[in-house]
Every structure is written in structure tokens, then in C-alpha cells.
Design a protein around this motif. Sequence first.
Motif, PDB file in Angstrom:
ATOM      1  N   GLY A  89     -17.337   3.724  -2.774  1.00 59.34           N
ATOM      2  CA  GLY A  89     -16.342   2.661  -2.710  1.00 59.34           C
ATOM      3  C   GLY A  89     -15.425   2.655  -3.908  1.00 59.34           C
ATOM      4  O   GLY A  89     -14.216   2.415  -3.791  1.00 59.34           O
ATOM      5  N   LEU A  90     -15.990   2.930  -5.074  1.00 59.10           N
ATOM      6  CA  LEU A  90     -15.180   3.001  -6.291  1.00 59.10           C
ATOM      7  C   LEU A  90     -14.197   4.155  -6.208  1.00 59.10           C
ATOM      8  O   LEU A  90     -13.007   4.000  -6.512  1.00 59.10           O
ATOM      9  CB  LEU A  90     -16.080   3.158  -7.516  1.00 59.10           C
ATOM     10  CG  LEU A  90     -15.381   3.320  -8.859  1.00 59.10           C
ATOM     11  CD1 LEU A  90     -14.582   2.080  -9.203  1.00 59.10           C
ATOM     12  CD2 LEU A  90     -16.396   3.619  -9.943  1.00 59.10           C
ATOM     13  N   LEU A  91     -14.673   5.305  -5.781  1.00 60.96           N
ATOM     14  CA  LEU A  91     -13.778   6.458  -5.645  1.00 60.96           C
ATOM     15  C   LEU A  91     -12.706   6.211  -4.583  1.00 60.96           C
ATOM     16  O   LEU A  91     -11.545   6.584  -4.762  1.00 60.96           O
ATOM     17  CB  LEU A  91     -14.579   7.706  -5.306  1.00 60.96           C
ATOM     18  CG  LEU A  91     -15.495   8.222  -6.414  1.00 60.96           C
ATOM     19  CD1 LEU A  91     -16.337   9.379  -5.900  1.00 60.96           C
ATOM     20  CD2 LEU A  91     -14.696   8.632  -7.622  1.00 60.96           C
ATOM     21  N   LEU A  92     -13.080   5.579  -3.487  1.00 63.03           N
ATOM     22  CA  LEU A  92     -12.123   5.268  -2.432  1.00 63.03           C
ATOM     23  C   LEU A  92     -11.056   4.290  -2.922  1.00 63.03           C
ATOM     24  O   LEU A  92      -9.865   4.455  -2.639  1.00 63.03           O
ATOM     25  CB  LEU A  92     -12.854   4.699  -1.216  1.00 63.03           C
ATOM     26  CG  LEU A  92     -11.999   4.328  -0.015  1.00 63.03           C
ATOM     27  CD1 LEU A  92     -11.356   5.581   0.581  1.00 63.03           C
ATOM     28  CD2 LEU A  92     -12.838   3.612   1.015  1.00 63.03           C
ATOM     29  N   ALA A  93     -11.467   3.279  -3.672  1.00 66.64           N
ATOM     30  CA  ALA A  93     -10.527   2.278  -4.175  1.00 66.64           C
ATOM     31  C   ALA A  93      -9.540   2.893  -5.165  1.00 66.64           C
ATOM     32  O   ALA A  93      -8.328   2.645  -5.096  1.00 66.64           O
ATOM     33  CB  ALA A  93     -11.287   1.127  -4.828  1.00 66.64           C
ATOM     34  N   VAL A  94     -10.042   3.710  -6.081  1.00 67.85           N
ATOM     35  CA  VAL A  94      -9.154   4.335  -7.082  1.00 67.85           C
ATOM     36  C   VAL A  94      -8.274   5.398  -6.422  1.00 67.85           C
ATOM     37  O   VAL A  94      -7.089   5.522  -6.754  1.00 67.85           O
ATOM     38  CB  VAL A  94      -9.976   4.910  -8.253  1.00 67.85           C
ATOM     39  CG1 VAL A  94      -9.098   5.683  -9.207  1.00 67.85           C
ATOM     40  CG2 VAL A  94     -10.682   3.785  -9.004  1.00 67.85           C
ATOM     41  N   ALA A  95      -8.822   6.135  -5.461  1.00 69.49           N
ATOM     42  CA  ALA A  95      -8.008   7.140  -4.759  1.00 69.49           C
ATOM     43  C   ALA A  95      -6.915   6.479  -3.919  1.00 69.49           C
ATOM     44  O   ALA A  95      -5.795   6.997  -3.825  1.00 69.49           O
ATOM     45  CB  ALA A  95      -8.896   8.012  -3.879  1.00 69.49           C
ATOM     46  N   GLY A  96      -7.213   5.339  -3.309  1.00 75.12           N
ATOM     47  CA  GLY A  96      -6.192   4.613  -2.556  1.00 75.12           C
ATOM     48  C   GLY A  96      -5.068   4.125  -3.452  1.00 75.12           C
ATOM     49  O   GLY A  96      -3.884   4.208  -3.100  1.00 75.12           O
ATOM     50  N   ALA A  97      -5.433   3.620  -4.628  1.00 76.12           N
ATOM     51  CA  ALA A  97      -4.410   3.182  -5.582  1.00 76.12           C
ATOM     52  C   ALA A  97      -3.584   4.367  -6.065  1.00 76.12           C
ATOM     53  O   ALA A  97      -2.349   4.287  -6.150  1.00 76.12           O
ATOM     54  CB  ALA A  97      -5.070   2.470  -6.762  1.00 76.12           C
ATOM     55  N   ALA A  98      -4.253   5.490  -6.346  1.00 72.89           N
ATOM     56  CA  ALA A  98      -3.524   6.685  -6.806  1.00 72.89           C
ATOM     57  C   ALA A  98      -2.567   7.185  -5.734  1.00 72.89           C
ATOM     58  O   ALA A  98      -1.432   7.569  -6.025  1.00 72.89           O
ATOM     59  CB  ALA A  98      -4.510   7.789  -7.186  1.00 72.89           C
ATOM     60  N   GLY A  99      -3.011   7.176  -4.476  1.00 71.55           N
ATOM     61  CA  GLY A  99      -2.139   7.609  -3.387  1.00 71.55           C
ATOM     62  C   GLY A  99      -0.910   6.724  -3.252  1.00 71.55           C
ATOM     63  O   GLY A  99       0.198   7.209  -3.028  1.00 71.55           O
ATOM     64  N   LEU A 100      -1.101   5.413  -3.395  1.00 70.07           N
ATOM     65  CA  LEU A 100       0.031   4.499  -3.313  1.00 70.07           C
ATOM     66  C   LEU A 100       0.992   4.691  -4.481  1.00 70.07           C
ATOM     67  O   LEU A 100       2.210   4.763  -4.289  1.00 70.07           O
ATOM     68  CB  LEU A 100      -0.455   3.051  -3.269  1.00 70.07           C
ATOM     69  CG  LEU A 100       0.647   1.993  -3.311  1.00 70.07           C
ATOM     70  CD1 LEU A 100       1.540   2.099  -2.079  1.00 70.07           C
ATOM     71  CD2 LEU A 100       0.047   0.620  -3.430  1.00 70.07           C
ATOM     72  N   PHE A 101       0.456   4.795  -5.689  1.00 70.99           N
ATOM     73  CA  PHE A 101       1.323   4.928  -6.859  1.00 70.99           C
ATOM     74  C   PHE A 101       2.109   6.235  -6.824  1.00 70.99           C
ATOM     75  O   PHE A 101       3.326   6.253  -7.033  1.00 70.99           O
ATOM     76  CB  PHE A 101       0.517   4.859  -8.160  1.00 70.99           C
ATOM     77  CG  PHE A 101      -0.299   3.603  -8.318  1.00 70.99           C
ATOM     78  CD1 PHE A 101       0.038   2.431  -7.656  1.00 70.99           C
ATOM     79  CD2 PHE A 101      -1.427   3.600  -9.116  1.00 70.99           C
ATOM     80  CE1 PHE A 101      -0.721   1.281  -7.807  1.00 70.99           C
ATOM     81  CE2 PHE A 101      -2.185   2.459  -9.278  1.00 70.99           C
ATOM     82  CZ  PHE A 101      -1.836   1.296  -8.617  1.00 70.99           C
ATOM     83  N   LEU A 102       1.433   7.325  -6.548  1.00 67.82           N
ATOM     84  CA  LEU A 102       2.112   8.620  -6.508  1.00 67.82           C
ATOM     85  C   LEU A 102       3.048   8.721  -5.307  1.00 67.82           C
ATOM     86  O   LEU A 102       4.153   9.253  -5.412  1.00 67.82           O
ATOM     87  CB  LEU A 102       1.094   9.758  -6.490  1.00 67.82           C
ATOM     88  CG  LEU A 102       1.635  11.147  -6.755  1.00 67.82           C
ATOM     89  CD1 LEU A 102       2.323  11.216  -8.105  1.00 67.82           C
ATOM     90  CD2 LEU A 102       0.525  12.169  -6.685  1.00 67.82           C
ATOM     91  N   GLY A 103       2.628   8.165  -4.176  1.00 67.46           N
ATOM     92  CA  GLY A 103       3.491   8.151  -2.998  1.00 67.46           C
ATOM     93  C   GLY A 103       4.743   7.317  -3.213  1.00 67.46           C
ATOM     94  O   GLY A 103       5.832   7.678  -2.758  1.00 67.46           O
ATOM     95  N   GLY A 104       4.603   6.209  -3.925  1.00 65.15           N
ATOM     96  CA  GLY A 104       5.775   5.393  -4.248  1.00 65.15           C
ATOM     97  C   GLY A 104       6.740   6.121  -5.158  1.00 65.15           C
ATOM     98  O   GLY A 104       7.958   6.077  -4.962  1.00 65.15           O
ATOM     99  N   ALA A 105       6.203   6.827  -6.146  1.00 62.61           N
ATOM    100  CA  ALA A 105       7.066   7.591  -7.056  1.00 62.61           C
ATOM    101  C   ALA A 105       7.770   8.725  -6.328  1.00 62.61           C
ATOM    102  O   ALA A 105       8.957   8.974  -6.544  1.00 62.61           O
ATOM    103  CB  ALA A 105       6.238   8.140  -8.220  1.00 62.61           C
TER     104      ALA A 105
END
Length: 139
Positions: free
Chosen positions: A51-67
Amino acid sequence: MSTTGQRGSGIAQPLALPSGGRIAVYVGLFVLGAVVGAAGALVQPGWFPGGLLLAVAGAAGLFLGGAQGVGTRAGAVVPAAGWMVAVILLTASRPEGDFLFGAGFGSYLFLLGGMAVAVMCATLGQVPQPDGSAVRLGK
């Protein structure tokens, strides 16, 4: 503008105001960042390592995808701000004593990992490269 018609560094450029469409995209990214932060706060303690890895990976995907989607560093900073607002609001305790985050190792990893990912994605955001043959890119 210089005499050769090339633009100077990004620091020397005048500040351009974003258009209405870009503002709508930024508002959407902010709200999406808040949703990802709230979802990550709920998922990370449920299945601890996964769950921790999923939560951080989801945030990373959003941040990098937004950029990548917007093409600026603000595309990573805006959803990171929404993520941070949601996470900070969820860490505050209520008058009844209830709170969402426990004082465990996973919660701290989620907070610090999300902030580190936000900084990395904002740093890796695409910056327009100067044009012209006088510039020595890739040499």
C-alpha cells in the motif's frame, strides 16, 4: 531578445500569464493531487509494504504526468501542492481525538516519500531548450 534574435535564459524572460485553459488544467491537477493524497493516506496503512509503494507510485505518476502533460515544472508543483494540502489536513487531529494517520513508520515514509517524489518530479520537469546553432547542446 538579443541582436541575433535568440531568447535569453528563462530567468531573464518576462513573466507570461497563463491562459484560461491552462488555469483550468492547473485547478484540475490541484484537485487530482488532493484526491491522490487522500487515497494514498487511506491505502498506505491497509497493505503496509504494498500500500505504501502503491500510494507513493500513484503520487509520482501524477506529479511526473502533470509535468510532462503541461510541459512545465508547474505541472508537477501544482498537484504536489494539492497532495500536500490533503495530507496535512488529514494529519490534523479532530476535537474528538480522531485522526487518520497513526504514528507509525509507514506514515512517516508516506509523508517524506511523497515530498521527495514531488521535489524530484518538479526538478525533472521539462524546461524548454534554447534554439539556434550557436548553442552547444549534446556536444
